[in-house]
Write a protein that holds these residues in place. Structure first.
Motif, short mmCIF file in Angstrom:
data_model
loop_
_atom_site.label_atom_id
_atom_site.label_comp_id
_atom_site.label_asym_id
_atom_site.label_seq_id
_atom_site.Cartn_x
_atom_site.Cartn_y
_atom_site.Cartn_z
N UNK A 311 0.74 -1.08 0.22
CA UNK A 311 0.12 0.07 -0.05
C UNK A 311 0.70 1.30 0.13
N UNK A 312 0.31 2.22 -0.69
CA UNK A 312 1.12 3.83 -0.56
C UNK A 312 0.71 4.48 0.76
N UNK A 313 -0.12 3.66 1.45
CA UNK A 313 -0.50 4.39 2.63
C UNK A 313 0.80 4.90 3.51
N UNK A 314 0.85 6.07 4.22
CA UNK A 314 2.03 6.34 5.15
C UNK A 314 1.51 6.30 6.47
N UNK A 316 -2.00 4.84 9.42
CA UNK A 316 -3.22 3.82 9.51
C UNK A 316 -4.25 4.32 8.76
N UNK A 317 -4.92 5.48 9.08
CA UNK A 317 -6.08 5.84 8.45
C UNK A 317 -6.12 6.11 6.98
N UNK A 318 -4.94 6.00 6.35
CA UNK A 318 -4.93 6.19 4.98
C UNK A 318 -5.08 4.87 4.02
N UNK A 319 -4.99 3.68 4.95
CA UNK A 319 -5.14 2.40 4.38
C UNK A 319 -6.35 2.54 3.22
N UNK A 320 -7.60 2.67 3.57
CA UNK A 320 -8.42 2.49 2.67
C UNK A 320 -8.42 3.41 1.43
N UNK A 321 -8.09 4.48 1.39
CA UNK A 321 -8.29 5.48 0.32
C UNK A 321 -6.97 5.24 -0.49
N UNK A 322 -5.73 5.02 0.10
CA UNK A 322 -4.54 4.95 -0.54
C UNK A 322 -4.36 3.90 -1.71
N UNK A 323 -3.75 4.40 -2.75
CA UNK A 323 -3.68 3.44 -3.87
C UNK A 323 -2.63 2.53 -3.35
N UNK A 324 -2.45 1.19 -4.31
CA UNK A 324 -1.74 0.13 -4.00
C UNK A 324 -0.72 0.22 -4.96
N UNK A 325 0.71 0.03 -4.39
CA UNK A 325 1.88 0.38 -5.19
C UNK A 325 2.23 -1.03 -6.03
#
Length: 338
Positions: A311-314, A316-325
């Motif tokens: 995941x591109x999330x930086x 925890x709260x970004x996991x849902x909306x963050x794109x997949x790398x």
């Protein structure tokens, strides 16, 4: 093979003297009252493993370990799917409240509201198992609902969708819990079921080519047992719990490959959620253990098999909306964002 411990046993065998600690192995049961009876026994050796837990007690007591994810988490996932995936602004709910389930469904709504900032309009909890669906379906149209959540059983869901067609109600997505996800419902409704969704609490049984379902499907077919999601409870196919299926032209189809909605529903529960690590473990480590396969999958460990994504999330709260790398499937890189 169905594991021995997964064979259902009667309540009289579990607690012959209304006592606890009488069993060396955790029995599996699917009665609507077993959880409430076994819940007061957290210090005993007995553990009731519910094949299909429904009562909220099934998901609250340390003495009870349900195989299924349950209607309350599924309701939260359905709400998230309606508002964030289908992008419906007007989400309504007409749940049939049985026994002490009202607060549990209310908790699902609170977790969705905390996650999205959105509210149900309306949230009508006056539906009863024997209710005529007509006034509720007509209210959904009158209120301008774009998505409606309903938790009826097989016959209730069939009656509901028949009224939808009889009243010519269009432009609404109908999201059900797991009970109507059966071949019988698909056959009974045919094209009248178009626009109806359900939540698969286990590996979606309509995935005919799924290796995980091969022996279960063969057993059910050989015994002429109709295929339903709840009949998968004897085998722990919860590694894909929370998948949404849609009825189209009399056939169920999986429409959600994204696991992130389920993780979000587990984490953000108005102060009652789990950590991101714990939520991810339910999809990985816990799923492998339930399949008795933790020796060869479930963790990123040398010698084990794994499909994975980065995941591109930086945060925890970004996991849902963050794109997949990056996505690795079957040992091959099948997606790389860069």
């Amino acid at each position: 093979m169905i594991p021995k411990r997964a064979l259902a046993v009667p309540l009289a065998v579990l607690l012959p003297a209304a006592g606890c600690g009488l069993s060396d192995e955790p029995p599996t049961a699917s009665s609507g009252v077993d959880c409430a009876v076994n819940a007061p026994c957290p210090q005993s050796r007995i553990v009731s493993v519910q094949g299909t837990g429904v009562d909220p007690t099934c998901f609250e007591s340390p003495a009870v370990s349900p195989v299924n994810t349950g209607p309350y988490l599924n309701m939260a996932i359905n709400l998230y799917y309606a508002s964030e995936v289908l992008k419906r602004d007007k989400v309504c709910m007409f749940p049939a409240i049985l026994g002490n389930t009202n607060d549990a469904y209310g908790g699902a709504v609170k977790s969705w509201t905390a996650l999205t900032g959105k509210k149900l309009t309306p949230d009508d909890r006056t539906v009863e198992p024997g209710s005529d669906p007509t006034p509720f379906v007509l209210r959904a149209r009158r209120e301008g609902c774009q998505a409606v959540l309903y938790n009826g059983t097989e016959p209730m869901a069939i009656a509901w969708m028949k009224v939808v067609r009889q009243q010519d109600v269009t432009g609404i997505d109908w999201l059900m819990t797991t009970a109507p996800y059966t071949e019988a419902v698909a056959e009974a409704l045919g094209p009248d079921g178009d626009g109806m969704y359900a939540n698969a609490e286990f590996e979606p049984f309509t995935e005919a080519d799924s290796p995980a379902l091969k022996d279960w499907r063969a057993l059910m077919t050989s015994k002429n047992v109709p295929l339903t999601s709840f009949r998968q409870a004897a085998r722990h196919f919860s590694d894909r719990a929370g998948k949404i299926v849609r009825l189209k032209d009399g056939a169920w189809r999986v429409v959600t490959p994204d696991w992130r909605a389920g993780v979000a529903a587990l984490v953000d529960r108005d102060g009652e959620g789990v950590s991101l690590e714990e939520a991810l473990a339910t999809y990985t480590i816990a799923g492998a253990r339930q399949d008795f396969a933790e020796g060869w999958k479930g963790t990123l460990t040398p010698g084990k098999v794994a499909d994975l994504c980065v995941s591109a999330a930086t945060a925890d709260e970004d996991v849902v909306a963050a794109p997949v790398d990056l996505t690795v499937f079957g040992g091959r890189v099948v997606w790389c964002r860069s």
